[in-house]
Motif scaffolding. Structure first.
Motif, PDB file in Angstrom:
ATOM      1  N   ALA A  47     -10.036   7.027  -0.523  1.00 55.58           N
ATOM      2  CA  ALA A  47     -10.354   5.978  -1.492  1.00 55.58           C
ATOM      3  C   ALA A  47     -11.864   5.771  -1.585  1.00 55.58           C
ATOM      4  N   VAL A  48     -12.547   5.778  -0.458  1.00 52.24           N
ATOM      5  CA  VAL A  48     -14.006   5.637  -0.437  1.00 52.24           C
ATOM      6  C   VAL A  48     -14.654   6.781  -1.208  1.00 52.24           C
ATOM      7  N   GLU A  49     -14.207   7.994  -0.941  1.00 50.05           N
ATOM      8  CA  GLU A  49     -14.767   9.165  -1.639  1.00 50.05           C
ATOM      9  C   GLU A  49     -14.581   9.040  -3.145  1.00 50.05           C
ATOM     10  N   ARG A  63      -5.294   0.923  -4.374  1.00 52.88           N
ATOM     11  CA  ARG A  63      -3.983   1.594  -4.368  1.00 52.88           C
ATOM     12  C   ARG A  63      -4.011   2.852  -3.503  1.00 52.88           C
ATOM     13  N   ILE A  64      -5.074   3.653  -3.644  1.00 55.00           N
ATOM     14  CA  ILE A  64      -5.193   4.882  -2.852  1.00 55.00           C
ATOM     15  C   ILE A  64      -5.203   4.544  -1.364  1.00 55.00           C
ATOM     16  N   ALA A  65      -5.959   3.511  -1.011  1.00 55.26           N
ATOM     17  CA  ALA A  65      -6.076   3.111   0.396  1.00 55.26           C
ATOM     18  C   ALA A  65      -4.811   2.442   0.915  1.00 55.26           C
ATOM     19  N   GLY A  66      -3.940   2.015   0.005  1.00 61.15           N
ATOM     20  CA  GLY A  66      -2.711   1.348   0.428  1.00 61.15           C
ATOM     21  C   GLY A  66      -2.948  -0.066   0.913  1.00 61.15           C
ATOM     22  N   ILE A  75     -13.207  -3.792   2.862  1.00 58.07           N
ATOM     23  CA  ILE A  75     -13.535  -2.433   3.313  1.00 58.07           C
ATOM     24  C   ILE A  75     -14.822  -1.973   2.654  1.00 58.07           C
ATOM     25  N   ALA A  76     -14.914  -2.181   1.336  1.00 57.75           N
ATOM     26  CA  ALA A  76     -16.109  -1.767   0.596  1.00 57.75           C
ATOM     27  C   ALA A  76     -17.349  -2.471   1.136  1.00 57.75           C
ATOM     28  N   HIS A  77     -17.217  -3.749   1.433  1.00 59.95           N
ATOM     29  CA  HIS A  77     -18.345  -4.511   1.981  1.00 59.95           C
ATOM     30  C   HIS A  77     -18.730  -4.002   3.378  1.00 59.95           C
ATOM     31  N   GLU A  78     -17.735  -3.813   4.231  1.00 61.43           N
ATOM     32  CA  GLU A  78     -17.995  -3.331   5.599  1.00 61.43           C
ATOM     33  C   GLU A  78     -18.663  -1.963   5.605  1.00 61.43           C
ATOM     34  N   ARG A  79     -18.327  -1.127   4.628  1.00 65.15           N
ATOM     35  CA  ARG A  79     -18.871   0.229   4.574  1.00 65.15           C
ATOM     36  C   ARG A  79     -20.079   0.340   3.646  1.00 65.15           C
ATOM     37  N   ASN A  80     -20.566  -0.832   3.194  1.00 64.77           N
ATOM     38  CA  ASN A  80     -21.752  -0.891   2.333  1.00 64.77           C
ATOM     39  C   ASN A  80     -21.643   0.036   1.126  1.00 64.77           C
ATOM     40  N   LEU A  81     -20.494   0.017   0.491  1.00 66.62           N
ATOM     41  CA  LEU A  81     -20.293   0.871  -0.675  1.00 66.62           C
ATOM     42  C   LEU A  81     -21.034   0.297  -1.864  1.00 66.62           C
ATOM     43  N   THR A  82     -21.634   1.168  -2.629  1.00 65.21           N
ATOM     44  CA  THR A  82     -22.285   0.736  -3.857  1.00 65.21           C
ATOM     45  C   THR A  82     -21.252   0.729  -4.966  1.00 65.21           C
TER      46      THR A  82
END
Length: 100
Positions: A47-49, A63-66, A75-82
């Motif tokens: 999902a991140v990719e 949805r992909i991450a379930g 999750i996005a915040h913890e992994r610093n996703l843009t």
């Protein structure tokens, strides 16, 4: 419960046995836990990719991450996703969030 078998190299079997002992569990229980946690992580990684390349919206990544939309945002915040959001994605995600 269906049965699945797998062949492991000696070092991985030894690691499995060590973790099972550490957790004070039998090998089968440890395998089930490791598989469940590993599969969850693989889903999140994918999902991140997809999210980072712009191939998935926020809702689709969840949805992909379930996971729920809220969990995905954590999750996005913890992994610093843009963010990869376009204006139309915001509308789609808002609609999807209302349906959840």
């Amino acid at each position: 419960m269906p049965s699945v078998s797998a062949r492991l190299p000696t070092d991985e079997k030894e690691e499995l046995d060590a973790v099972a002992e550490l957790l004070d569990e039998d090998r089968s229980t440890t395998i089930r836990k490791a598989l469940r946690e590993g599969l969850a992580e693989l889903r999140v990684r994918r999902a991140v990719e997809r999210y980072q390349t712009g191939d998935a919206s926020v809702a689709e990544a969840a949805r992909i991450a379930g996971v729920s939309l809220g969990e995905w945002l954590e999750i996005a915040h913890e992994r610093n996703l843009t963010t990869q959001l376009a204006a139309e994605d915001l509308g789609d995600d808002a609609f999807t969030a209302q349906e959840l």
